[in-house]
Scaffold this active site. Structure first.
Site, mmCIF file in Angstrom:
data_model
loop_
_atom_site.group_PDB
_atom_site.id
_atom_site.type_symbol
_atom_site.label_atom_id
_atom_site.label_comp_id
_atom_site.label_asym_id
_atom_site.label_seq_id
_atom_site.Cartn_x
_atom_site.Cartn_y
_atom_site.Cartn_z
ATOM 1 N N CYS A 88 0.858 -1.177 0.000
ATOM 2 C CA CYS A 88 0.000 0.000 0.000
ATOM 3 C C CYS A 88 0.903 1.240 0.000
ATOM 4 O O CYS A 88 1.801 1.357 0.835
ATOM 5 C CB CYS A 88 -0.906 0.004 1.234
ATOM 6 S SG CYS A 88 -1.912 1.496 1.384
ATOM 7 N N CYS B 25 0.344 3.213 3.543
ATOM 8 C CA CYS B 25 0.773 2.719 4.861
ATOM 9 C C CYS B 25 1.820 1.615 4.817
ATOM 10 O O CYS B 25 2.323 1.211 5.857
ATOM 11 C CB CYS B 25 -0.440 2.246 5.663
ATOM 12 S SG CYS B 25 -1.161 0.699 5.066
ATOM 13 N N CYS C 74 -7.432 -0.950 1.324
ATOM 14 C CA CYS C 74 -6.386 -1.490 2.185
ATOM 15 C C CYS C 74 -7.002 -1.738 3.562
ATOM 16 O O CYS C 74 -7.609 -0.836 4.144
ATOM 17 C CB CYS C 74 -5.230 -0.501 2.292
ATOM 18 S SG CYS C 74 -3.971 -0.988 3.502
ATOM 19 N N CYS D 285 -5.246 0.735 6.381
ATOM 20 C CA CYS D 285 -5.466 2.194 6.465
ATOM 21 C C CYS D 285 -6.764 2.656 5.809
ATOM 22 O O CYS D 285 -7.112 3.828 5.919
ATOM 23 C CB CYS D 285 -4.285 2.944 5.867
ATOM 24 S SG CYS D 285 -4.143 2.834 4.063
ATOM 25 N N CYS E 198 -8.401 -5.161 -9.893
ATOM 26 C CA CYS E 198 -7.957 -4.126 -10.821
ATOM 27 C C CYS E 198 -7.511 -2.938 -9.962
ATOM 28 O O CYS E 198 -8.347 -2.229 -9.398
ATOM 29 C CB CYS E 198 -9.141 -3.785 -11.715
ATOM 30 S SG CYS E 198 -8.744 -2.887 -13.181
#
Length: 131
Positions: A48, A51, A97, A100, A120
């Site tokens: 991510c 984070c 995510c 976060c 995607c």
């Protein structure tokens, strides 16, 4: 919803580029075939961008022809969360995510086996770490 990593919008603006902020925090998207990782074939892990949580492994990345990096499964079931997205006059499944809450992209039921899923994902929502 409570996430392990929480910041104010001002704090997010300090750690994300304007494009990352627009996509990750404002649920935007990048133009098809323009993302940094769309053509990436290197082995490694996709994290991510907000984070640093590990989200996808390069072994599950495949060429979907969609214009965005596509994966058939996350690194772990608990790496991502999903919720219904009814923006743009259609119903889709948004991918976030789990650490976060940042917007990653969408998941569709037209991917390859073994999952049949196509995650995607916006390149701007990711960082790549080579093996």
């Amino acid at each position: 919803m409570k996430y392990e990593v929480q910041k104010s919008e001002e704090e997010w603006k300090k750690v994300l580029s304007p494009e990352q902020y627009r996509i990750i925090r404002e649920k935007g998207t990048e133009r098809a075939f323009t993302g940094e990782y769309y053509y990436n074939k290197e082995k490694g892990k996709y994290l991510c961008a907000a984070c640093g949580a590990e989200l996808f492994n390069s072994d599950t990345k495949y060429e979907s022809g969609s214009g965005w990096p596509s994966f058939y499964k996350p690194t772990a079931d608990k790496s991502v969360q999903s919720e219904t997205d009814t923006s743009l006059g259609m119903t889709r499944t948004e991918v976030l995510c789990a650490r976060c809450g940042g917007h990653l992209g969408h998941v569709f039921p037209d991917g390859p086996e073994p999952t049949g899923l196509r995650y995607c994902i916006n390149s701007a929502s990711l960082k790549f770490k080579k093996d």
